[in-house]
Scaffold this motif. Sequence first.
Motif, PDB file in Angstrom:
ATOM      1  N   GLU A  37       0.967  -1.128   0.229  1.00  0.00           N
ATOM      2  CA  GLU A  37       0.033   0.055  -0.121  1.00  0.00           C
ATOM      3  C   GLU A  37       1.139   1.285  -0.108  1.00  0.00           C
ATOM      4  O   GLU A  37       2.026   1.037   0.379  1.00  0.00           O
ATOM      5  CB  GLU A  37      -0.867  -0.004   1.332  1.00  0.00           C
ATOM      6  CG  GLU A  37      -2.161  -1.106   1.121  1.00  0.00           C
ATOM      7  CD  GLU A  37      -3.157  -0.684   0.282  1.00  0.00           C
ATOM      8  OE1 GLU A  37      -3.149   0.563  -0.112  1.00  0.00           O
ATOM      9  OE2 GLU A  37      -3.793  -1.512  -0.130  1.00  0.00           O
ATOM     10  N   ALA A  38       0.222   2.290  -0.409  1.00  0.00           N
ATOM     11  CA  ALA A  38       0.992   3.600  -0.604  1.00  0.00           C
ATOM     12  C   ALA A  38       0.536   4.616   0.631  1.00  0.00           C
ATOM     13  O   ALA A  38       0.869   5.614   0.718  1.00  0.00           O
ATOM     14  CB  ALA A  38       0.873   4.129  -1.808  1.00  0.00           C
ATOM     15  N   GLY A  93      -4.502   7.034   6.611  1.00  0.00           N
ATOM     16  CA  GLY A  93      -4.082   6.371   7.771  1.00  0.00           C
ATOM     17  C   GLY A  93      -3.250   5.131   7.588  1.00  0.00           C
ATOM     18  O   GLY A  93      -2.764   5.033   6.358  1.00  0.00           O
ATOM     19  N   PRO A  94      -2.329   4.785   8.488  1.00  0.00           N
ATOM     20  CA  PRO A  94      -1.185   3.675   8.300  1.00  0.00           C
ATOM     21  C   PRO A  94      -1.815   2.336   8.016  1.00  0.00           C
ATOM     22  O   PRO A  94      -2.864   2.101   7.853  1.00  0.00           O
ATOM     23  CB  PRO A  94      -0.718   3.652   9.768  1.00  0.00           C
ATOM     24  CG  PRO A  94      -1.875   3.847  10.570  1.00  0.00           C
ATOM     25  CD  PRO A  94      -2.837   4.824  10.034  1.00  0.00           C
ATOM     26  N   SER A  95      -1.020   1.635   7.373  1.00  0.00           N
ATOM     27  CA  SER A  95      -0.970   0.044   6.860  1.00  0.00           C
ATOM     28  C   SER A  95       0.158  -0.575   7.149  1.00  0.00           C
ATOM     29  O   SER A  95       1.147   0.000   6.848  1.00  0.00           O
ATOM     30  CB  SER A  95      -1.575   0.300   5.424  1.00  0.00           C
ATOM     31  OG  SER A  95      -1.666  -1.014   5.027  1.00  0.00           O
ATOM     32  N   VAL A  96       0.161  -1.718   7.766  1.00  0.00           N
ATOM     33  CA  VAL A  96       1.387  -2.378   7.855  1.00  0.00           C
ATOM     34  C   VAL A  96       1.815  -2.886   6.259  1.00  0.00           C
ATOM     35  O   VAL A  96       2.941  -3.336   6.502  1.00  0.00           O
ATOM     36  CB  VAL A  96       1.306  -3.573   8.818  1.00  0.00           C
ATOM     37  CG1 VAL A  96       1.002  -3.303  10.243  1.00  0.00           C
ATOM     38  CG2 VAL A  96       0.179  -4.727   8.292  1.00  0.00           C
ATOM     39  N   MET A  97       0.970  -2.843   5.412  1.00  0.00           N
ATOM     40  CA  MET A  97       1.284  -3.361   3.949  1.00  0.00           C
ATOM     41  C   MET A  97       2.020  -2.212   3.343  1.00  0.00           C
ATOM     42  O   MET A  97       2.526  -2.470   2.231  1.00  0.00           O
ATOM     43  CB  MET A  97       0.147  -3.757   3.468  1.00  0.00           C
ATOM     44  CG  MET A  97      -0.675  -4.934   3.981  1.00  0.00           C
ATOM     45  SD  MET A  97       0.465  -6.258   4.358  1.00  0.00           S
ATOM     46  CE  MET A  97       1.238  -6.668   2.707  1.00  0.00           C
ATOM     47  N   LYS A  98       2.542  -1.010   3.974  1.00  0.00           N
ATOM     48  CA  LYS A  98       3.382   0.049   3.360  1.00  0.00           C
ATOM     49  C   LYS A  98       4.643  -0.855   3.455  1.00  0.00           C
ATOM     50  O   LYS A  98       5.141  -1.126   4.124  1.00  0.00           O
ATOM     51  CB  LYS A  98       3.412   1.284   4.160  1.00  0.00           C
ATOM     52  CG  LYS A  98       4.464   2.277   3.774  1.00  0.00           C
ATOM     53  CD  LYS A  98       3.958   2.954   2.665  1.00  0.00           C
ATOM     54  CE  LYS A  98       5.031   4.136   2.397  1.00  0.00           C
ATOM     55  NZ  LYS A  98       4.798   4.812   1.217  1.00  0.00           N
TER      56      LYS A  98
END
Length: 71
Positions: free
Chosen positions: A33-34, A41-46
């Motif tokens: 994710e970007a 909001g945040p994503s651990v998939m960044k």
Amino acid sequence: MKFNSREMRSLAKREKYLVAEHEIGHAYGLGHEALTCRNPGPSVMKQGTVKFGCHSDGPWYDDVQGVLAKY
């Protein structure tokens, strides 16, 4: 799942936790994710270490919604 111990050695416990969540996200079929910590909001998939600077621990809203959309 196998982690690169050479890369993980320098990480704090919380950072290792986020890396593990990220890799488990891939096991669930999630991609990178970007998203940033603030917008939307945040994503651990960044990908990368930017998520380490977010002020709470994951999984975050976007991560949960991604898994729910798949299953």
